[in-house]
Design an enzyme around this catalytic site. Structure first.
Site, PDB file in Angstrom:
ATOM      1  N   ASP A  49     -25.328 -63.683 -41.849  1.00  0.00           N
ATOM      2  CA  ASP A  49     -24.487 -62.516 -42.092  1.00  0.00           C
ATOM      3  C   ASP A  49     -24.192 -62.447 -43.589  1.00  0.00           C
ATOM      4  O   ASP A  49     -24.312 -63.454 -44.299  1.00  0.00           O
ATOM      5  CB  ASP A  49     -23.187 -62.662 -41.289  1.00  0.00           C
TER       6      ASP A  49
ATOM      7  N   ASP B 187     -19.259 -65.125 -39.580  1.00  0.00           N
ATOM      8  CA  ASP B 187     -17.828 -65.433 -39.598  1.00  0.00           C
ATOM      9  C   ASP B 187     -16.961 -64.415 -38.874  1.00  0.00           C
ATOM     10  O   ASP B 187     -15.797 -64.676 -38.628  1.00  0.00           O
ATOM     11  CB  ASP B 187     -17.333 -65.540 -41.049  1.00  0.00           C
TER      12      ASP B 187
ATOM     13  N   ASP C  12     -20.080 -60.997 -35.258  1.00  0.00           N
ATOM     14  CA  ASP C  12     -21.164 -61.976 -35.279  1.00  0.00           C
ATOM     15  C   ASP C  12     -21.203 -62.840 -34.020  1.00  0.00           C
ATOM     16  O   ASP C  12     -22.190 -63.548 -33.790  1.00  0.00           O
ATOM     17  CB  ASP C  12     -21.016 -62.906 -36.498  1.00  0.00           C
TER      18      ASP C  12
END
Length: 571
Positions: free
Chosen positions: A245, A442, A446
């Site tokens: 990410d 995080d 996600d």
């Protein structure tokens, strides 16, 4: 293996080999004790987490202090933290400063100096003067409580490799009995069967795997990376593809000031001071970033008056007798009588945002904000590639041009932009065609991708609780450094486990064959087997220590320009 031990001791006693029986009993018990010691030593970092936080804390009730059980502390309570105490909850620092030892969370030995308004995490130890903390959430929902729950999971779960070892244990028992009976029938000497049974007690297969994996988990915990169980450690060791990410993972996840452009008639610091002073009246995320930037520069902020805020556009008010307007370029110009200069137009690049400031009706300058790439990101990605990651994918919910800008900085070969939680899952599934996938994120968005990956890694220090729950591995520090080290640790621990099993079983089988042909009497076989068992356990314990490929002690690279400027590391 208890059956093998019972058979060998019973046969030894029935044939008058009492010394061999006693050696087997003594060494078998000694082997169990050594295994218990090894597992206890391997888990010491995690075990220490369980009992660090006290059961009570001093809470302010009006103008007095009250000793309160930590489970009764709720969000908004003000708590006094004394020197030497462990913070029981996450909170906002209300006092001027606090000096904390965060080594239990980060593995970093240097104290950290926090300033008023900063968030501090439960589990840290106060090593400075008394300070006041405003609780952000109950103790049961704190960072430290979540860590302890993950620790308990790590201690109770059993890795597939260890379960495989248990299944092989039955096959080993059958093979041992078959060799023993064959030796007895062909030689007509029952003592050969006894020697075979004795040398098979106990089995390295059962001892080496859990010790090596638990040692690897413990080693990861000591560098700020919590591996939930042995299966996660094994999955991490197999990872060949990394899907990352962007926001909060490769970048810091919050805007920071990267540049201040202003006209010649005003100083940059004064422009920032006036803007940040006005922004004290706003709850916007950009306002918080401006205030933090001004505080880091030790600028004196003044209280604003007559503030008017237009949601989503900007705000206007008086600071030290001067009319200040701050916000988007169009909004600021609409509230200004004339422009001093046009040099601020299009100053910012992709991924950056410009906050325009006008003073006394004159457009004075731009403050350029950006979500900066983590200082350690480039070196971490290089280390991941060196550790065996063959493909790296950046999957971001941001616009493709913003994600591509970060990808170009970091040298990532595949960049995916405007990703929804569902499309991130699809990206993880597609990446599996290149090998086992490690997903790092995080946020709440996600969590599905973390669960879909072969191994999910969450940034637990600042990330969402949902991502930590869905992940197999949680980074306890707001940095990526431990991940690259943990990958090396995982591969080394699994390699040591397999090495110990192969070597131990090979030596055991060789000894059993020698005993079947009469070359090893029962007493010598018992002593030889215990030497093999001790050797494989000690070899498995090597996973506790650092290796040269880890890149040196964690504390040496973790402290290099990776903390916000407001946190001064004390020597």
């Amino acid at each position: 293996m208890d059956i093998v031990a019972a058979l060998s001791m019973a046969f030894a006693l029935s044939f008058g080999e009492s010394l061999a029986a006693n050696v087997v009993a003594l060494m078998y018990a000694g082997g169990q004790m050594l295994e218990g010691y090894a597992s206890g030593r391997a888990a010491r970092e995690m075990t220490l987490l369980m009992g660090r936080v006290g059961r009570t804390a001093f809470r302010y009730v009006g103008d007095r202090l009250e000793l309160t059980p930590i489970e009764k502390i709720i969000a908004g309570d003000h708590i006094m933290i004394r020197q030497g105490e462990v913070l029981p909850v996450d909170g906002i620092l209300l006092s001027r400063r606090a000096i904390l030892d965060e080594s239990a969370l980060t593995g970093e030995p240097l104290p950290v100096d926090h300033r008023a308004g900063e968030e501090v995490l439960s589990g840290s130890t106060s090593i400075g003067p008394v300070f006041t903390l405003k609780a952000l959430r109950p103790a049961s929902e704190s960072t430290y409580a979540a860590i302890v729950r993950l620790v308990e999971t790590a201690q109770t779960n059993k890795a597939p490799m260890a379960r495989l070892a248990d299944r092989y244990g039955l096959a080993f028992l059958l093979m041992t009995v078959a060799i023993a009976l064959t030796a007895w029938l062909l030689s007509d000497d029952p003592r050969r069967a006894l020697a075979v049974l004795v040398i098979a007690t106990p089995c390295p297969l059962i001892l080496a795997v859990p010790v090596a994996l638990m040692s690897g988990i413990s080693r990861c915990a000591s560098i700020g990376c919590l591996v939930k169980d042995g299966s996660a450690l094994e999955a991490l060791s197999r990872a060949r593809v990394a899907v990352l990410d962007k926001t909060g993972t490769l970048t810091r996840g919050k805007p920071e000031i990267v540049a201040v452009g202003c006209s010649a008639w005003i100083d940059k610091d004064e422009l920032l001071r006036l803007a940040a002073s006005l922004d004290q009246a706003s709850s916007h995320v950009m306002a918080a970033a401006l205030i933090a930037g001004a505080q880091e520069r030790n600028l004196r902020l003044s209280p604003p008056t007559n503030v008017e805020e237009v949601g989503g556009s900007g705000l206007e008010g008086m600071v030290d007798g001067r009319r200040v307007v701050i916000g988007g370029s169009r909004f600021v110009k609409s509230r200004s009588s004339r422009n001093a200069s046009q040099v601020f137009e299009n100053h910012h690049r992709s991924g950056e945002a410009a906050v325009t400031v006008a003073i006394d009706g004159l457009v004075a300058g731009n403050i350029i904000m950006a979500d900066p790439v983590r200082a350690e990101a480039i070196s971490v990605l290089q280390r991941l590639r060196s550790a065996g990651i063959t493909k790296i994918v950046l999957a971001s919910g941001d616009r493709l041009d913003v994600a591509s800008h970060v990808g170009n900085i970091l040298g990532i070969e595949q960049v995916l932009g405007e990703q929804t939680p569902a499309s991130k899952v699809e990206a993880v599934i597609a990446a599996k065609s290149f090998g086992p996938v490690m997903m790092v994120g995080d946020g709440v968005n996600d969590a599905p991708a973390l669960a879909a990956a072969d191994v999910g890694v969450a940034l637990g220090a600042r990330g969402a609780a949902a991502s930590s729950e869905a992940a197999n591995i949680v980074l306890l520090v707001d940095r990526l450094d431990p991940l690259a080290t943990a990958l090396v640790v995982a591969r080394r621990a699994v390699a040591i486990a397999r090495q110990s099993v192969v070597a131990g079983l090979g030596l055991s089988v060789a000894g059993m064959i020698a005993a079947a042909f009469g070359y090893l009497p029962p007493l010598h076989g018992a002593l030889l087997q215990e030497v093999i068992d001790v050797a494989v356990i000690l070899n498995a314990l090597r996973a506790l220590g650092p290796s040269k490929s880890e890149g040196g002690p964690y504390s040496q690279f973790a402290s290099i320009a990776t903390r916000p400027a407001s946190k001064t590391q004390l020597s």
